[in-house]
Motif scaffolding. Structure first.
Motif, short mmCIF file in Angstrom:
data_model
loop_
_atom_site.label_atom_id
_atom_site.label_comp_id
_atom_site.label_asym_id
_atom_site.label_seq_id
_atom_site.Cartn_x
_atom_site.Cartn_y
_atom_site.Cartn_z
N ALA A 78 2.37 1.85 -3.42
CA ALA A 78 1.38 2.38 -4.36
C ALA A 78 1.12 3.86 -4.05
N LEU A 79 1.00 4.20 -2.79
CA LEU A 79 0.76 5.56 -2.36
C LEU A 79 1.94 6.47 -2.73
N ALA A 133 -2.58 1.58 -7.48
CA ALA A 133 -3.21 2.19 -6.30
C ALA A 133 -4.68 1.75 -6.20
N GLN A 149 0.83 -1.21 0.00
CA GLN A 149 0.00 0.00 0.00
C GLN A 149 0.86 1.26 0.00
N LEU A 172 2.08 7.05 -6.53
CA LEU A 172 1.04 8.00 -6.92
C LEU A 172 1.42 9.42 -6.47
N LEU A 210 -8.81 6.07 -2.21
CA LEU A 210 -7.98 6.55 -3.32
C LEU A 210 -8.26 8.02 -3.59
#
Length: 144
Positions: free
Chosen positions: A87-88, A110, A84, A91, A119
């Protein structure tokens, strides 16, 4: 840089709007850890010394480790961040470097690990800290 304007004094309505946006982010479902990672990483990219100082101190108070804070600018090369968080962070980087666009790969990654509401809140948190970075840098805010 002490002769630069202070937005909160010159344009208090605009500053209150930013504070309201920040309040929305703080009251969102985002975990403190996720908010801290977004704030620190975007501030590193943007070179906002004031925000880096402020948000690394806040993250430490919330239990973030020195090791992860120091490694944040090289997060891809470390084992310190979970799926997580990766992905965060990806982004956060692509939204911050928005002229390069947000790739489908990053967005889909994400969207795979976060529900749509979370999201959306991540994206809004990234936008918020980028706005604060721009205020801090353009007005010459410095760490104390």
């Amino acid at each position: 840089m002490s002769n630069r304007i202070r937005i909160n004094q010159v344009e208090p309505a605009a500053y209150r709007a930013m504070l309201a946006f920040d309040s929305y982010v703080e009251q969102s479902n985002l975990t403190t850890k996720h908010k801290d990672l977004i704030k620190i990483r975007a501030s590193q990219i943007n070179g906002c010394a004031y925000c880096i100082d402020l948000h690394t101190r806040d993250a430490r108070k919330a239990g973030e480790t020195e090791q992860r804070i120091y490694a944040l600018n090289a997060w891809r090369e470390t084992p310190f961040f979970d799926e997580q968080e990766r992905a965060l962070l990806a982004l956060t980087e692509e939204v911050t470097f928005i002229s390069n666009k947000v790739s489908n790969e990053t967005y889909n990654s994400a969207a795979t690990v976060f529900d749509h509401v979370y999201l959306a809140q991540i994206i809004m948190a990234i936008i918020s800290i980028n706005a604060w970075n721009r205020i801090g840098i353009s007005t010459g805010m410095e760490p104390k």
